[in-house]
Enzyme design. Structure first.
Site, PDB file in Angstrom:
ATOM      1  N   ASP A 123       0.371   0.351  -6.483  1.00 52.55           N
ATOM      2  CA  ASP A 123       1.112  -0.183  -5.340  1.00 52.55           C
ATOM      3  C   ASP A 123       0.144  -0.793  -4.322  1.00 52.55           C
ATOM      4  O   ASP A 123      -1.065  -0.851  -4.562  1.00 52.55           O
ATOM      5  CB  ASP A 123       2.025   0.885  -4.721  1.00 52.55           C
ATOM      6  CG  ASP A 123       1.281   1.994  -3.994  1.00 52.55           C
ATOM      7  OD1 ASP A 123       0.046   1.895  -3.818  1.00 52.55           O
ATOM      8  OD2 ASP A 123       1.941   2.956  -3.574  1.00 52.55           O
ATOM      9  N   GLU A 132      12.683  -0.411  -3.939  1.00 50.70           N
ATOM     10  CA  GLU A 132      11.472  -0.149  -4.724  1.00 50.70           C
ATOM     11  C   GLU A 132      11.429  -0.974  -6.010  1.00 50.70           C
ATOM     12  O   GLU A 132      10.361  -1.197  -6.557  1.00 50.70           O
ATOM     13  CB  GLU A 132      11.402   1.341  -5.104  1.00 50.70           C
ATOM     14  CG  GLU A 132      11.338   2.296  -3.943  1.00 50.70           C
ATOM     15  CD  GLU A 132       9.919   2.576  -3.491  1.00 50.70           C
ATOM     16  OE1 GLU A 132       8.978   2.195  -4.193  1.00 50.70           O
ATOM     17  OE2 GLU A 132       9.767   3.180  -2.417  1.00 50.70           O
TER      18      GLU A 132
END
Length: 171
Positions: A46, A37
């Protein structure tokens, strides 16, 4: 071991050598997620347009400010609690620490609800470990699109699933 980046492999090996290979899958999960991540100290959107900060943290509690490393690690630990609880509650077969790590990073990304209804879980609880692992490769879509980043992530998770011990990480 193909599929696992060198930096992550080194982190997993360090945890394994320190004795984390048997009961410390949580630290291997943290290290894996930090690699997969990354750490974003400032909030961003995102690939699916979801407001995200730190190590994949989402939710209405995100403030538009810079987060400290300690805050990010606290959020990660908090976000992982329901993931670990789901593994304990839903998985009915024994798992290696590496399989638990791969499963935890997968659930962290896809969500507990999706995992609880998945073919992956059904195959796993039927004892079809290879079939469960292979199901991970199907989870590569976000916002209706197939993403190379998710394909890469699943490849790493599947490779972690296959680790048998420290010797695999030394290769």
């Amino acid at each position: 071991m193909a599929g696992i980046p060198k930096k992550l492999k080194a982190a997993l090996l360090a945890v394994t050598i320190a004795g984390g290979g048997v009961g410390g899958y949580q630290e291997m999960t943290r290290q894996s997620l930090i690699h997969l991540e990354n750490i974003a100290y400032m909030p961003y959107r995102d690939i699916a347009g979801v407001l995200t900060v730190c190590v994949g943290h989402t939710g209405p509690d995100i403030e538009m400010r810079r987060y400290s490393h300690a805050e990010c690690m606290a959020l990660l630990d908090s976000d992982l609690k329901p993931v670990y609880a789901a593994i304990d509650r839903l998985v009915r077969v024994p798992l290696t620490p590496y399989q638990k790590t791969a499963l935890a990073t997968f659930i962290f990304n896809t969500g507990v609800t999706a995992f609880s209804k998945s073919t992956l879980l059904k195959k796993l609880n039927a004892g079809d470990y290879a079939g469960a692992r292979d199901q991970m490769a199907r989870w590569v879509f976000a916002a209706g699109h197939k993403w190379k980043g998710l394909m890469n992530r699943r490849e790493v998770e599947m490779a972690i699933w296959n680790i048998r011990g420290a010797d695999d990480l030394r290769q």
